[in-house]
Design an enzyme around this catalytic site. Structure first.
Site, PDB file in Angstrom:
ATOM      1  N   LYS A  34      63.037  47.582   6.807  1.00  0.00           N
ATOM      2  CA  LYS A  34      62.680  47.240   8.198  1.00  0.00           C
ATOM      3  C   LYS A  34      61.972  48.411   8.877  1.00  0.00           C
ATOM      4  O   LYS A  34      60.906  48.247   9.468  1.00  0.00           O
ATOM      5  CB  LYS A  34      63.944  46.883   8.989  1.00  0.00           C
ATOM      6  CG  LYS A  34      63.724  46.806  10.489  1.00  0.00           C
ATOM      7  CD  LYS A  34      65.010  46.565  11.251  1.00  0.00           C
ATOM      8  CE  LYS A  34      65.810  47.781  11.587  1.00  0.00           C
ATOM      9  NZ  LYS A  34      65.410  48.525  12.791  1.00  0.00           N
ATOM     10  N   ASN A  35      62.586  49.591   8.807  1.00  0.00           N
ATOM     11  CA  ASN A  35      62.041  50.713   9.572  1.00  0.00           C
ATOM     12  C   ASN A  35      60.674  51.155   9.062  1.00  0.00           C
ATOM     13  O   ASN A  35      59.839  51.623   9.833  1.00  0.00           O
ATOM     14  CB  ASN A  35      63.026  51.895   9.570  1.00  0.00           C
ATOM     15  CG  ASN A  35      64.232  51.604  10.465  1.00  0.00           C
ATOM     16  OD1 ASN A  35      64.210  50.656  11.234  1.00  0.00           O
ATOM     17  ND2 ASN A  35      65.262  52.427  10.345  1.00  0.00           N
ATOM     18  N   ARG A 104      62.559  49.519  19.984  1.00  0.00           N
ATOM     19  CA  ARG A 104      62.165  50.911  20.150  1.00  0.00           C
ATOM     20  C   ARG A 104      60.866  51.207  19.399  1.00  0.00           C
ATOM     21  O   ARG A 104      60.028  51.989  19.832  1.00  0.00           O
ATOM     22  CB  ARG A 104      63.298  51.810  19.641  1.00  0.00           C
ATOM     23  CG  ARG A 104      62.994  53.273  19.823  1.00  0.00           C
ATOM     24  CD  ARG A 104      64.184  54.140  19.561  1.00  0.00           C
ATOM     25  NE  ARG A 104      63.812  55.541  19.599  1.00  0.00           N
ATOM     26  CZ  ARG A 104      63.709  56.259  20.690  1.00  0.00           C
ATOM     27  NH1 ARG A 104      63.927  55.703  21.864  1.00  0.00           N
ATOM     28  NH2 ARG A 104      63.362  57.528  20.633  1.00  0.00           N
ATOM     29  N   CYS A 128      68.393  49.377  19.890  1.00  0.00           N
ATOM     30  CA  CYS A 128      69.855  49.382  19.853  1.00  0.00           C
ATOM     31  C   CYS A 128      70.423  50.321  20.911  1.00  0.00           C
ATOM     32  O   CYS A 128      69.908  51.424  21.126  1.00  0.00           O
ATOM     33  CB  CYS A 128      70.338  49.833  18.474  1.00  0.00           C
ATOM     34  SG  CYS A 128      70.604  48.472  17.352  1.00  0.00           S
ATOM     35  N   ARG A 133      68.387  58.077  23.604  1.00  0.00           N
ATOM     36  CA  ARG A 133      67.148  57.869  22.859  1.00  0.00           C
ATOM     37  C   ARG A 133      65.887  58.200  23.668  1.00  0.00           C
ATOM     38  O   ARG A 133      65.029  57.343  23.908  1.00  0.00           O
ATOM     39  CB  ARG A 133      67.078  56.445  22.304  1.00  0.00           C
ATOM     40  CG  ARG A 133      68.305  56.101  21.486  1.00  0.00           C
ATOM     41  CD  ARG A 133      68.159  54.836  20.720  1.00  0.00           C
ATOM     42  NE  ARG A 133      67.477  55.028  19.450  1.00  0.00           N
ATOM     43  CZ  ARG A 133      67.266  54.055  18.575  1.00  0.00           C
ATOM     44  NH1 ARG A 133      67.658  52.842  18.844  1.00  0.00           N
ATOM     45  NH2 ARG A 133      66.647  54.298  17.459  1.00  0.00           N
ATOM     46  N   ASP A 320      72.701  55.379  10.090  1.00  0.00           N
ATOM     47  CA  ASP A 320      72.687  53.912  10.052  1.00  0.00           C
ATOM     48  C   ASP A 320      73.775  53.338   9.140  1.00  0.00           C
ATOM     49  O   ASP A 320      74.038  52.134   9.182  1.00  0.00           O
ATOM     50  CB  ASP A 320      71.313  53.401   9.583  1.00  0.00           C
ATOM     51  CG  ASP A 320      70.264  53.512  10.681  1.00  0.00           C
ATOM     52  OD1 ASP A 320      70.632  53.808  11.824  1.00  0.00           O
ATOM     53  OD2 ASP A 320      69.072  53.318  10.387  1.00  0.00           O
ATOM     54  N   VAL A 342      74.107  62.292  15.016  1.00  0.00           N
ATOM     55  CA  VAL A 342      72.703  61.990  15.338  1.00  0.00           C
ATOM     56  C   VAL A 342      72.581  61.281  16.692  1.00  0.00           C
ATOM     57  O   VAL A 342      71.768  61.653  17.529  1.00  0.00           O
ATOM     58  CB  VAL A 342      72.047  61.146  14.221  1.00  0.00           C
ATOM     59  CG1 VAL A 342      70.601  60.819  14.556  1.00  0.00           C
ATOM     60  CG2 VAL A 342      72.132  61.868  12.880  1.00  0.00           C
ATOM     61  N   ARG A 412      68.200  41.243  13.708  1.00  0.00           N
ATOM     62  CA  ARG A 412      67.115  42.216  13.907  1.00  0.00           C
ATOM     63  C   ARG A 412      66.827  42.966  12.614  1.00  0.00           C
ATOM     64  O   ARG A 412      65.697  43.402  12.392  1.00  0.00           O
ATOM     65  CB  ARG A 412      67.529  43.256  14.967  1.00  0.00           C
ATOM     66  CG  ARG A 412      67.599  42.738  16.375  1.00  0.00           C
ATOM     67  CD  ARG A 412      67.844  43.887  17.338  1.00  0.00           C
ATOM     68  NE  ARG A 412      66.902  44.959  17.038  1.00  0.00           N
ATOM     69  CZ  ARG A 412      67.144  46.249  17.222  1.00  0.00           C
ATOM     70  NH1 ARG A 412      68.277  46.640  17.734  1.00  0.00           N
ATOM     71  NH2 ARG A 412      66.246  47.148  16.912  1.00  0.00           N
TER      72      ARG A 412
HETATM   73  C1  UD1 Z   1      64.942  55.974  13.509  1.00  0.00           C
HETATM   74  C2  UD1 Z   1      65.370  54.646  12.942  1.00  0.00           C
HETATM   75  C3  UD1 Z   1      66.862  54.434  13.166  1.00  0.00           C
HETATM   76  C4  UD1 Z   1      67.666  55.603  12.631  1.00  0.00           C
HETATM   77  C5  UD1 Z   1      67.123  56.919  13.188  1.00  0.00           C
HETATM   78  C6  UD1 Z   1      67.786  58.142  12.556  1.00  0.00           C
HETATM   79  C7  UD1 Z   1      63.352  53.313  13.197  1.00  0.00           C
HETATM   80  C8  UD1 Z   1      62.696  52.154  13.864  1.00  0.00           C
HETATM   81  N1  UD1 Z   1      64.617  53.589  13.591  1.00  0.00           N
HETATM   82  O1  UD1 Z   1      65.171  55.907  14.915  1.00  0.00           O
HETATM   83  O2  UD1 Z   1      67.246  53.240  12.476  1.00  0.00           O
HETATM   84  O3  UD1 Z   1      69.009  55.468  13.038  1.00  0.00           O
HETATM   85  O4  UD1 Z   1      65.706  57.018  12.927  1.00  0.00           O
HETATM   86  O5  UD1 Z   1      67.677  58.103  11.177  1.00  0.00           O
HETATM   87  O6  UD1 Z   1      62.787  53.923  12.317  1.00  0.00           O
HETATM   88  N2  UD1 Z   1      65.413  62.360  20.008  1.00  0.00           N
HETATM   89  C9  UD1 Z   1      65.087  63.139  21.094  1.00  0.00           C
HETATM   90  N3  UD1 Z   1      63.802  63.078  21.573  1.00  0.00           N
HETATM   91  C10 UD1 Z   1      62.845  62.300  20.997  1.00  0.00           C
HETATM   92  C11 UD1 Z   1      63.196  61.522  19.875  1.00  0.00           C
HETATM   93  C12 UD1 Z   1      64.485  61.577  19.390  1.00  0.00           C
HETATM   94  O7  UD1 Z   1      65.934  63.851  21.648  1.00  0.00           O
HETATM   95  O8  UD1 Z   1      61.708  62.291  21.476  1.00  0.00           O
HETATM   96  C13 UD1 Z   1      66.802  62.399  19.492  1.00  0.00           C
HETATM   97  C14 UD1 Z   1      67.488  61.026  19.599  1.00  0.00           C
HETATM   98  O9  UD1 Z   1      68.034  60.811  20.890  1.00  0.00           O
HETATM   99  C15 UD1 Z   1      68.539  61.105  18.520  1.00  0.00           C
HETATM  100  C16 UD1 Z   1      67.863  61.971  17.448  1.00  0.00           C
HETATM  101  O10 UD1 Z   1      66.779  62.636  18.098  1.00  0.00           O
HETATM  102  O11 UD1 Z   1      69.684  61.775  19.012  1.00  0.00           O
HETATM  103  C17 UD1 Z   1      67.336  61.176  16.277  1.00  0.00           C
HETATM  104  O12 UD1 Z   1      66.423  60.205  16.726  1.00  0.00           O
HETATM  105  P1  UD1 Z   1      65.186  59.756  15.852  1.00  0.00           P
HETATM  106  O13 UD1 Z   1      65.210  60.446  14.543  1.00  0.00           O
HETATM  107  O14 UD1 Z   1      63.967  59.889  16.689  1.00  0.00           O
HETATM  108  O15 UD1 Z   1      65.494  58.218  15.627  1.00  0.00           O
HETATM  109  P2  UD1 Z   1      64.516  57.006  15.868  1.00  0.00           P
HETATM  110  O16 UD1 Z   1      63.170  57.342  15.378  1.00  0.00           O
HETATM  111  O17 UD1 Z   1      64.688  56.507  17.245  1.00  0.00           O
END
Ligand code: UD1
Length: 458
Positions: A34-35, A104, A128, A133, A320, A342, A412
């Site tokens: 999915k991702n 997202r 989610c 986030r 996840d 995380v 989803r």
């Molecule tokens: C992606 C995955 C999700 C998975 C996550 C971590 C997709 C669509 N989703 O989510 O399933 O759980 O990776 O493996 O691919 N953060 C910040 N600032 C930012 C971005 C992130 O502080 O600009 C923080 C987030 O709040 C979180 C951490 O970084 O605490 C990890 O987030 P991130 O790796 O960005 O996850 P996603 O890309 O949202």
């Protein structure tokens, strides 16, 4: 108030009825990731030529992403698990809130839109409910590449004002190896002028999949899968066809399904390296896991004992799979400890598991779990995608029948979840009729009054 009383008063939405205690057997098929699919679909906006994605799972998140791309002016043709995307005539740089709020990954469009149209207007994304986030790292990266970005009233407005309307290369260091921010910057920089480096980049397999596809479109992305990614900007990207990698999270969920039902099972296709941390934790807690041919894994669970886990970015234990693994630990011998590092709000399954008789004590983001001999079928609800999978796994192992609501979360991210599990021996069915006390509760169903009163610690 007891859960029985709650259900008597309410008509509940479509739900799963899960008969616990059925062993699984045979082979469980893993769908495309999915991702990966979501980010690859957004990357299709980077080329005017046709892009064919194969092995795309049929999920509601993919439907929403398809609607988003159509809304921007892309043409999509779907056949089973393939999607052809033609983005030659994209014209709209604005995403409406109603499409963005539940996904997202909608934010992935920002880089390609800036590159193709020189502007983008996207409401802050949803997805989610597992923590704050933020998208600050995405925005800092885009600013470093020369975009002007403003966030006002929860809407991100970005534009490229340079004369040539192109972003330019930059050296970017992420404060945290964010998967999404790494993907946003890779997509935004592959058509930028000059060289970009991303230090402290995320190393998740989905980023390697993105780089592989972009490179087959003519991009120059080096080092994906390591902490430092280098991108040399090119003038244009061409179309390609690309087969999405297997979903490592779905694969991990099925391995845990085998472990929690104490059933030998084969799952695939998988890329075993993508599951390293999960395989070693399953081995540590008492499962034997071996390669079965090139693309399958065979798991044979034995006595399951408690282990300690801290989630972390790849190659660490994936956040996840934290919730599904907790369901397993709820039935393990002895104690275990699971720390979520995380996301800050990813423990919604704990209450539901405790409803089923689990013995889990939450201390901030650390769950202390005392394994019980058996979970009991109950009336349970998923609050986000992965907690939904976790709760259903608990239902599979429980004594008696469970009613699971929260299918909007499950759908989803898991393609044909109950169909696959049914084929492997589960008794699980999707129901649409009103639940009445007669058709939903058996003597095994517990109410909230006896939550945690079980004296059956394993
Ligand atoms: C992606 C995955 C999700 C998975 C996550 C971590 C997709 C669509 N989703 O989510 O399933 O759980 O990776 O493996 O691919 N953060 C910040 N600032 C930012 C971005 C992130 O502080 O600009 C923080 C987030 O709040 C979180 C951490 O970084 O605490 C990890 O987030 P991130 O790796 O960005 O996850 P996603 O890309 O949202």
């Amino acid at each position: 108030m007891s859960s029985v009383a709650t259900i008597k008063r309410n008509v509940i939405p479509p739900h799963l009825e899960v008969k616990g205690g059925c062993p699984l057997s045979g082979i469980l098929k893993v769908s495309g990731a999915k991702n990966s699919s979501l980010v690859l679909m957004a990357a299709a906006l980077l080329t005017k030529e046709k892009l064919l994605l194969e092995n795309v799972p049929q999920l509601t998140d993919i439907e929403v992403m398809s609607e988003i791309l159509s809304n921007l002016g892309a043409k999509l043709t779907k056949t089973n698990n393939s999607i052809e995307i033609h983005s030659e005539f994209i014209h709209n740089a604005e995403l409406p809130y109603q499409l963005v709020h539940s996904l997202r990954a909608s934010f992935f469009c920002v880089g390609p839109l800036l590159t193709r149209l020189g502007k983008a207007k996207i409401p802050l994304p949803g997805g989610c409910n597992i923590g704050a986030r933020p998208v600050d790292e995405h925005i800092n990266g885009l600013k470093a590449l020369g975009a002007e970005v403003e966030v006002k009233d929860d809407v991100v407005k970005a534009q490229v004002s340079s004369k040539n309307k192109r972003l330019h290369g930059a050296n970017i260091t992420l404060k945290y190896p964010s998967v999404g921010a790494t993907e946003t910057i890779v997509m935004a920089s592959c058509l930028a002028l000059g060289k970009t480096t991303i230090s402290n980049a995320a190393r998740e397999p989905e980023i390697q999949d993105l780089a592989k596809m972009l490179n087959s479109m003519g991009a120059k992305v080096f080092g994906a899968g390591t902490k430092k990614i280098t991108i040399i900007g090119v003038e244009s990207l061409r179309g390609t066809s690309h087969c999405v990698i297997p979903d490592r999270i779905e694969a991990g969920t099925f391995l845990i399904a085998a472990a929690i039902t104490r059933s030998p099972l084969t799952i695939g296709p998988v890329i075993p390296n993508h599951l390293g941390a999960v395989i070693s934790k399953l081995q540590e807690c008492g499962c034997s896991i071996s390669h079965h041919g090139n693309h399958h894994l065979k798991i044979i669970p034995r006595d399951i004992s408690g282990v300690e886990i801290t989630t972390s970015p790849f190659p660490g234990f994936p956040t996840d799979l934290q919730a599904p693994f907790m369901s397993l630990m709820a039935t393990a011998k002895g104690s275990s400890k699971i720390k979520e590092s995380v996301f800050e709000k990813r423990m919604q399954h704990v209450l539901e598991l405790n409803k089923m008789g689990a013995c889990i004590y939450l201390e901030n983001n650390t769950a202390h779990i005392k394994g019980v001999k058996e979970l009991l079928g109950s009336n349970v609800k998923g609050g986000d995608l992965r907690s939904s999978a976790a709760i259903i796994l608990a239902c599979l192992s429980a004594k008696g029948t469970s009613i699971f609501t929260g299918l909007e979360h499950l759908d989803r991210g898991y393609e044909k979840f109950e169909e696959k599990l049914t084929n492997a021996g589960s008794i699980i069915s999707r129901k649409f009729e009103k639940i009445t006390p007669q058709n939903s509760f058996t003597s095994n169903t517990i109410s909230e009054d006896n939550i945690n009163t079980q004296k059956n610690a394993a």
